[in-house]
Structures are given as C-alpha cells and as structure tokens.
Design an enzyme around this catalytic site. Structure first.
Site, PDB file in Angstrom:
ATOM      1  N   ALA A 137       0.832  -1.204   0.000  1.00 10.71           N
ATOM      2  CA  ALA A 137       0.000   0.000   0.000  1.00 10.71           C
ATOM      3  C   ALA A 137       0.871   1.260   0.000  1.00 10.71           C
ATOM      4  CB  ALA A 137      -0.938   0.000   1.199  1.00 10.71           C
ATOM      5  N   LEU A 178       4.618 -11.556   2.657  1.00 16.35           N
ATOM      6  CA  LEU A 178       4.270 -12.893   3.119  1.00 16.35           C
ATOM      7  C   LEU A 178       3.067 -13.491   2.409  1.00 16.35           C
ATOM      8  CD1 LEU A 178       4.639 -12.339   6.984  1.00 16.35           C
ATOM      9  CD2 LEU A 178       6.338 -13.298   5.412  1.00 16.35           C
ATOM     10  N   ALA A 179       2.313 -12.656   1.684  1.00 14.96           N
ATOM     11  CA  ALA A 179       1.083 -13.147   1.041  1.00 14.96           C
ATOM     12  C   ALA A 179       1.405 -14.276   0.072  1.00 14.96           C
ATOM     13  CB  ALA A 179       0.388 -11.998   0.311  1.00 14.96           C
ATOM     14  N   HIS A 187      -6.845 -17.097  10.290  1.00  2.38           N
ATOM     15  CA  HIS A 187      -6.621 -18.003   9.156  1.00  2.38           C
ATOM     16  C   HIS A 187      -6.777 -19.427   9.657  1.00  2.38           C
ATOM     17  CE1 HIS A 187      -4.950 -20.021   5.690  1.00  2.38           C
ATOM     18  NE2 HIS A 187      -4.997 -18.867   5.042  1.00  2.38           N
ATOM     19  N   ARG A 193     -13.424 -18.263   5.544  1.00  3.94           N
ATOM     20  CA  ARG A 193     -12.434 -18.522   6.586  1.00  3.94           C
ATOM     21  C   ARG A 193     -13.011 -18.569   7.999  1.00  3.94           C
ATOM     22  NH1 ARG A 193      -7.374 -14.772   4.453  1.00  3.94           N
ATOM     23  NH2 ARG A 193      -6.688 -16.177   2.807  1.00  3.94           N
ATOM     24  N   HIS A 238      -4.686 -13.652  11.595  1.00  4.53           N
ATOM     25  CA  HIS A 238      -4.109 -13.463  10.269  1.00  4.53           C
ATOM     26  C   HIS A 238      -4.313 -12.071   9.687  1.00  4.53           C
ATOM     27  CE1 HIS A 238      -2.685 -14.374   6.293  1.00  4.53           C
ATOM     28  NE2 HIS A 238      -3.876 -14.222   5.742  1.00  4.53           N
ATOM     29  N   ARG A 247     -12.792 -11.030   5.477  1.00  7.32           N
ATOM     30  CA  ARG A 247     -12.187 -10.785   4.168  1.00  7.32           C
ATOM     31  C   ARG A 247     -12.269 -12.012   3.267  1.00  7.32           C
ATOM     32  NH1 ARG A 247      -7.115 -11.812   2.088  1.00  7.32           N
ATOM     33  NH2 ARG A 247      -6.316 -12.455   4.125  1.00  7.32           N
TER      34      ARG A 247
END
Length: 435
Positions: A13, A42-43, A225, A267, A328, A363
């Site tokens: 971002a 890390l994604a 997560h 999730r 997460h 999300r």
C-alpha cells in the site's frame, strides 16, 4: 525535519501510493523494520482480478457474502472496477504471474470464490508483487526511505495532522512535519501470541489514531486463518498454509483421519469448524492432506510450503500436515472514505491499517493485496488533486519526554488497541441482543 508527503509503512500500500504521487512532491517513507519485513511480502495465495464484465456480479457477491453483507458496497464496486488498472501497472512493473502453455494469464480459485479469478506467482505472490513495487520505488528521485524509523505519535492540532513524532534508528526522537501524512502501518498481529504477521506489526497506526481522536471502525473484526502450520514454540510467527492449497484440492481430517468439513467455506466458518473439531477431540491441531494434489503441480505451485513442511520432517504429499487456526488479518481499523481520507484533516490511512468497508466482517481470500493497492492509488490521486497551504507550524520544541520509555509506550499502545477491541465486542454483543 520537513517533507511534502510522509508515508508511515513500506508494504504494498505504501509503495504503490508513493508510485502514484506527483513527481514534484518530496516524499519521505519511514518503516519500523526493513522494507522487506512487511506482511505484503508474506502473502502466498494470490491477488483477485476482474477478468471480464461477466464476472463483476459474482465477484461482488462473493466479496459481500464472505463479509456477511456488512461491506461498504461502493468500496467493493470501486475495488473490483479498478482492478484492471492495477493489473496493467503490475505487468508493466515486471510482475510475473502464472501463465498457461499459450502465454495467457492463469487464474486459480480459493475458498468462497464462485469462479477462478486469482492471479498468482507460485506460493509467493506477495513477494513477487511487493519486490517489484520496491524496485520501482527505489528509482523515484523524490522518495527517501528510512528503515528502523518508528512513528510514536501524531503531530496534530484542531483536528489537523501536521506529521509525526518519530524514533530514529539511533534511538533519538525527532519530529517530521508534512502537508499530508499517510498511515500504512499494517495490521495488529504482533499483539497476539499466535499470528501469521511479523511480530513488530503491533497496531501502532490504530493506537495513535485512537489516542488522538481519529475515528476507527470495527476494531473487533479480526480474521483468523484456518490453516497455519502447528508449532509448539509460541515465539515463532505462524507459518501460513495458503488458502490456495485447499483451493487445489487439499483436505482436512481429524485425528481419526475422517474428513469433517467443506474445505472451501469462508475462513471464519471454516475456523469455527476446525476449533469445534479440536475441542471435540481435545487436540491442539487437525490434519491437512495434500495427497489429492498432483505431486509435480504441488512442487511447482507451492514450493515454499512443501519446503517448510520438509524442513520439519514431513514428506509431502505423503504425510499429513498438522494445522491450527491463527490470527491473520485485520478487517477493522482507522475509518476512511473512498479516497482513504480519515476523520482528521490531511491524514490518510491505507492498507491493513485502514477500514474502508471493503471486507465487511470477514475478508474474502486474496482481496487484501487488491484492496490495499486500489485505495492506495485513490489516496495518491486525492492528495495530488488537493491544493494545500501548509501553515508554518513549529513543532521543533514539542515535549518529547513522554516518548522516551520505548517499552512503556509499546505497552500503552497495545493496551489502547486491546481495550478498543473489547469495547467493540461488547458493543456488538449488546446490539445483537437488541435485535
């Protein structure tokens, strides 16, 4: 110290925001650790993209459904509609996404998605994207990046932000004034014992916002997560087993080696089912099997996950992998509008620090990188369009003694965030009872 635009944070971002700002503006970016130590790197899974007009409605619905329909519909629409602009930029920056034998972009699918719409690069999509953003940012002559510089407070008067108080890499304290300040500080995982986040990401942006009366929203909306590698050492960052692994066919089993859930559920629902099964069995984890995935494809698509498992003595895909839910992602944060403006003048927030309502209560997988960059660009364009006359405020003599005790300040800010999370939980509970 003065600059035109100050960006606090160096993830995707912050970097993409800098790349979209006018070249005649002096930009200073500060980051708490090194640039590469942001969660953007890390994604694993990928980044959602609108492939064609026919997918808009289902993409919109999937995002809304995952967010329990608490999403800001205008924000969701903006994110989806502007994703092709972002894709074009990323390709021009040299980002390499998986392609088929004919050279066409190859899309995959993850939990709660109704069709394949996720671009990826092996299982290190975040690193592939963010490293290329960083390469482009380093070429900007108007950008200076300072590593190991930590924001410790905002400089503000009469609901207007003039910059920040900063702790430099040598431990000294200073002030930075700016026309615009952008908080891109990442999430809050560092305040949890088990999290996939870097440990230094402790919600500083939210803490200083709350301290200075900047509006925040849904601070209790915290995503867990469902599948991270189980590790007994609580000090280690939890290693994430990507959503994409289940999207490609991996299955979850209890200790009797029985499947107990649909692996492609949203999730939060899947996390609930895993915890329910763990409680039922009295176990610390459940099992994830990748046996259903072709070995060659597994090694090509998820090399780092396979490597991590093998480093811990597991022969993948033959062996089952112990997995457990972990903190997460942060869906709440500093409340912003569609241009990433906060409730305080001349202060913006982007990325995981901000809450623009795209994610709602939960999300949708692989929307984080997309949302972060779309609204980072929107912030940059908004700043470029605004004419400001910076007042000659002098903060050089501000009292810095309240910030001398670094450890005490960190504990104070952690308490501010945790207290707000509990307050929001009680408020939500009371509202639900009222219904």
């Amino acid at each position: 110290m003065k600059t035109d635009i100050l960006i606090v944070g160096s993830g995707c971002a912050g970097l993409y925001c800098a790349l979209n700002l006018p070249k005649n503006k002096e930009i200073l970016m500060i980051t708490k650790d090194i640039v590469e130590h942001s969660d953007s790197y890390l994604a694993q899974g990928g980044i959602c993209m609108l492939q064609d007009a026919e997918d808009f409605d289902s993409f919109f619905y999937d995002t809304m459904r995952a967010g329990h329909f608490e999403n800001n519909t205008a924000a969701v629409e903006a994110m989806i509609q502007e994703s092709p602009i972002l894709l074009q930029d990323l390709l021009e920056f040299g980002v390499e996404f998986q392609r088929d034998s004919e050279g066409n972009l190859q899309y995959t699918k993850e939990g709660a998605h109704s069709r394949n719409r996720i671009l990826y690069h092996k299982d290190i999509t975040g690193r592939e994207i963010t490293s290329h953003l960083y390469e482009q940012a380093e070429r900007l002559k108007n950008l200076t990046i300072k590593e190991h510089w930590t924001m410790v407070d905002l400089l503000c008067e009469s609901n207007r932000c003039y910059g920040v108080v900063v702790r430099k890499s040598d431990g000294s304290l200073d002030t930075i004034t700016a026309e615009f300040t952008v908080l891109a500080c990442g999430g809050i995982g560092g305040i949890y014992r088990h999290s996939t986040n870097y440990r230094h990401l402790t919600g500083d942006g939210v803490a200083v916002a709350l301290k200075n009366g900047v509006q925040c929203e849904h601070v209790d909306y915290i995503q867990i997560h469902p599948t991270t590698f189980y590790n007994k050492d609580e000090k280690d960052r939890s290693f994430l087993i990507s959503e994409s692994v289940r999207g490609e066919g991996a299955q979850l089993f209890n200790h009797k080696k029985q499947r107990f859930t649909d692996e492609l559920l949203p999730r939060d629902i899947l996390t609930h089912n895993i915890r329910k099964e763990m409680k039922k069995e009295g176990s610390d984890y459940v099992w994830l099997s990748m046996r259903t995935i072709d070995k060659e494809h597994l090694n090509a698509h998820f090399p780092n996950i396979v490597k991590h498992c093998r480093e811990h003595g597991l022969n993948i895909p033959k062996d089952f992998v112990p997995v457990v839910p972990a903190q997460h992602y942060f869906m709440g944060g500093i409340k912003v509008d569609l241009h990433s403006r906060t409730s305080m003048e001349q202060l913006y927030a982007i990325g995981e620090t901000a809450c623009n309502g795209v994610h709602g209560k939960n999300r949708l997988a692989s929307n984080s990188l997309l949302e972060s960059m779309v609204f980072a660009r929107r912030a940059a364009l908004d700043m470029a369009a605004r004419e400001t006359k910076r007042e000659n405020k002098d903060f050089s003599h501000v009292d810095l003694t309240p910030y001398l005790d670094e450890k005490k300040l960190a504990q104070e800010y952690k308490k501010i965030v945790l207290d707000e999370i509990e307050r929001c939980k009680k408020e939500t509970k009371a509202m639900n009872k009222g219904e």
